[in-house]
Enzyme design. Structure first.
Site, mmCIF file in Angstrom:
data_model
loop_
_atom_site.group_PDB
_atom_site.id
_atom_site.type_symbol
_atom_site.label_atom_id
_atom_site.label_comp_id
_atom_site.label_asym_id
_atom_site.label_seq_id
_atom_site.Cartn_x
_atom_site.Cartn_y
_atom_site.Cartn_z
ATOM 1 C CD1 TRP A 188 -2.458 -2.114 1.601
ATOM 2 C CD2 TRP A 188 -3.120 -1.056 -0.099
ATOM 3 N NE1 TRP A 188 -3.478 -2.746 0.959
ATOM 4 C CE2 TRP A 188 -3.916 -2.109 -0.126
ATOM 5 C CE3 TRP A 188 -3.294 0.061 -1.332
ATOM 6 C CZ2 TRP A 188 -4.953 -1.937 -1.102
ATOM 7 C CZ3 TRP A 188 -4.174 -0.231 -2.144
ATOM 8 C CH2 TRP A 188 -5.153 -1.481 -2.300
ATOM 9 C CE LYS A 227 -9.142 -2.566 2.757
ATOM 10 N NZ LYS A 227 -7.988 -1.758 2.474
ATOM 11 C CG ASP A 287 -3.366 4.128 3.849
ATOM 12 O OD1 ASP A 287 -4.390 4.055 4.277
ATOM 13 O OD2 ASP A 287 -3.178 3.747 2.772
HETATM 14 C C1 LIG Z 1 -7.523 -1.066 1.285
HETATM 15 C C2 LIG Z 1 -6.320 -0.307 1.602
HETATM 16 C C3 LIG Z 1 -6.328 0.808 0.631
HETATM 17 C C4 LIG Z 1 -7.133 1.142 -0.453
HETATM 18 O O1 LIG Z 1 -8.394 1.360 -0.177
HETATM 19 P P1 LIG Z 1 -9.485 1.749 -1.345
HETATM 20 O O2 LIG Z 1 -10.555 2.207 -0.487
HETATM 21 O O3 LIG Z 1 -9.760 0.519 -2.174
HETATM 22 O O4 LIG Z 1 -9.053 2.688 -2.344
HETATM 23 C C5 LIG Z 1 -5.505 1.612 0.846
HETATM 24 N N1 LIG Z 1 -4.348 1.327 1.973
HETATM 25 C C6 LIG Z 1 -4.385 0.456 2.675
HETATM 26 C C7 LIG Z 1 -3.664 0.496 4.026
HETATM 27 C C8 LIG Z 1 -5.554 -0.358 2.666
HETATM 28 O O5 LIG Z 1 -5.686 -1.474 3.517
#
Ligand SMILES: *Cc1c(COP(=O)(O)O)cnc(C)c1O
Length: 359
Positions: A101, A195, A171
């Site tokens: 990511w 998530k 993030d």
């Molecule tokens: C799932 C995830 C993303 C991407 O998320 P989207 O909503 O599909 O754009 C980005 N960073 C992390 C750490 C993730 O777990």
């Protein structure tokens, strides 16, 4: 619960939340219609929206000089929204590379600025987070970006980077609300909700207010933090159902005792799974113990390829979505807030039985 769901995302929701949603789906409160069928500008909706912001502020004790934005486009959308809004005329940004990511965030930021990879976990096969003392931060950078939990690799920071006056950007898509966080140390925190928080469709952005209002001229209006902030996140039609579900999860968490309580249970759940892995020669997780993730636990099974057998046998015990990320292979168990300790107990019992049969 019909099954024990270990999906990495979109992932399990608390049973209690699904029950309420089921009731509300046909007729929500006094409206007589469902949440999906009313205007996002109606007072009923905006009351819920305002409450959700207050609920998140309460859960994370977010200081008053931070704004909470509900955006769309996922965490992926933020990969470009962040440089567009935060570069403020500078040409450099620091990124820490710890896995899949962070790499995606780096690739996207590279369109807008000179990315300085201040620390690179690929040098240790992404099995360890580089110690901050070895980071090569550029004091001229507009911000420092890191991924607090790598959902695929299963690496988590159990500490907060120090970046002095340079805003820290995180993030937290697979970590937010799984544990307390000192928001005052950050310039910006973002997370897509599918998530650990709700369903897909919402991206939460928690931003220090002095960082709002500096978007590059060519930034699309709906990605300018100023517009989202000024409109209380109702700049255009938001995903109303997803927003409502996110708020139900906030309220469930508050009832459960908040992030402190979530963290306590999450530590116990993760420990149970790591214990089974560590006490066997059959299962393996190669992440350095100092940065193992509590949320996403990848592991391999046996010496030979028993993956398919493992998944088949697991599903007979109602243990589902244990396959690893498509490019990573192996197994991965995601133990988000909605995954109960009981579900982990079932998984651990199954893993011991499977090892007896195939180990
Ligand atoms: C799932 C995830 C993303 C991407 O998320 P989207 O909503 O599909 O754009 C980005 N960073 C992390 C750490 C993730 O777990």
């Amino acid at each position: 619960m019909q099954v024990f769901n270990f999906s990495a995302g979109p992932s399990a929701l608390p049973d209690a939340v699904l029950e309420i949603a089921k009731e509300d789906l046909k007729s929500w409160g006094v409206t007589g219609s469902s949440i999906m069928e009313i205007s996002h500008r109606s007072s009923t909706f905006t009351r819920m929206a305002n409450r959700s912001v207050e609920n998140l502020r309460t859960l994370l004790q977010i200081p008053s000089n931070y704004k909470i934005l509900f955006m769309q486009g996922g965490a992926t959308g933020q990969f470009s929204t962040i440089p567009l809004n935060l570069l403020q005329g500078k040409s450099n940004a620091d990124y820490i590379n710890t896995g899949i990511w962070s790499l995606k965030a780096i690739e996207e930021a590279d369109r807008y600025c000179k990315v300085n990879i201040a620390a690179d976990g690929s040098e240790s096969d992404f099995e360890k987070i580089p110690d901050q003392e070895h980071w090569k931060l550029n004091p001229e950078s507009a911000y420092v970006h890191y991924t607090s939990n790598e959902t695929v690799n299963g690496i988590e920071y159990h500490w907060t980077p120090e970046t002095g006056d340079v805003p820290l950007v995180a993030d937290m898509s697979s970590q937010l609300l799984s544990r307390p966080v000192d928001v005052s140390k950050y310039g910006l925190i973002y997370a897509s909700t599918q998530k650990n928080i709700g369903v897909s469709g919402i991206t939460l952005v928690i931003i220090r207010d002095d960082l709002i209002g500096h978007a590059q001229k060519e930034t699309p209006g709906f990605l300018d933090y100023q517009n989202i902030s000024d409109s209380d996140s109702i700049y255009n039609t938001p995903p109303t159902l997803a927003w409502y579900l996110t708020n139900l999860v906030f309220e469930w968490m508050i009832q459960q005792g908040g992030v402190q309580e979530m963290e306590k249970i999450n530590i116990i759940k993760a420990q149970k799974l790591y214990d089974v892995i560590d006490q066997s020669d059959f299962y393996k997780n190669n992440i350095d113990p100092s940065c193992r993730s509590r949320m996403n636990i990848p592991f391999t099974v046996g010496a030979s390829d028993l993956d398919t057998q493992f998944l088949e046998d697991a599903s007979k015990r109602k243990l589902i979505h244990l396959n690893g990320f498509r490019s990573a292979g192996g197994m991965r168990a995601s133990l988000y807030n909605a995954v109960t300790e009981n579900a982990v107990d079932e998984l651990v019992t199954f893993m011991k039985d499977f090892e007896k049969n195939y180990g």
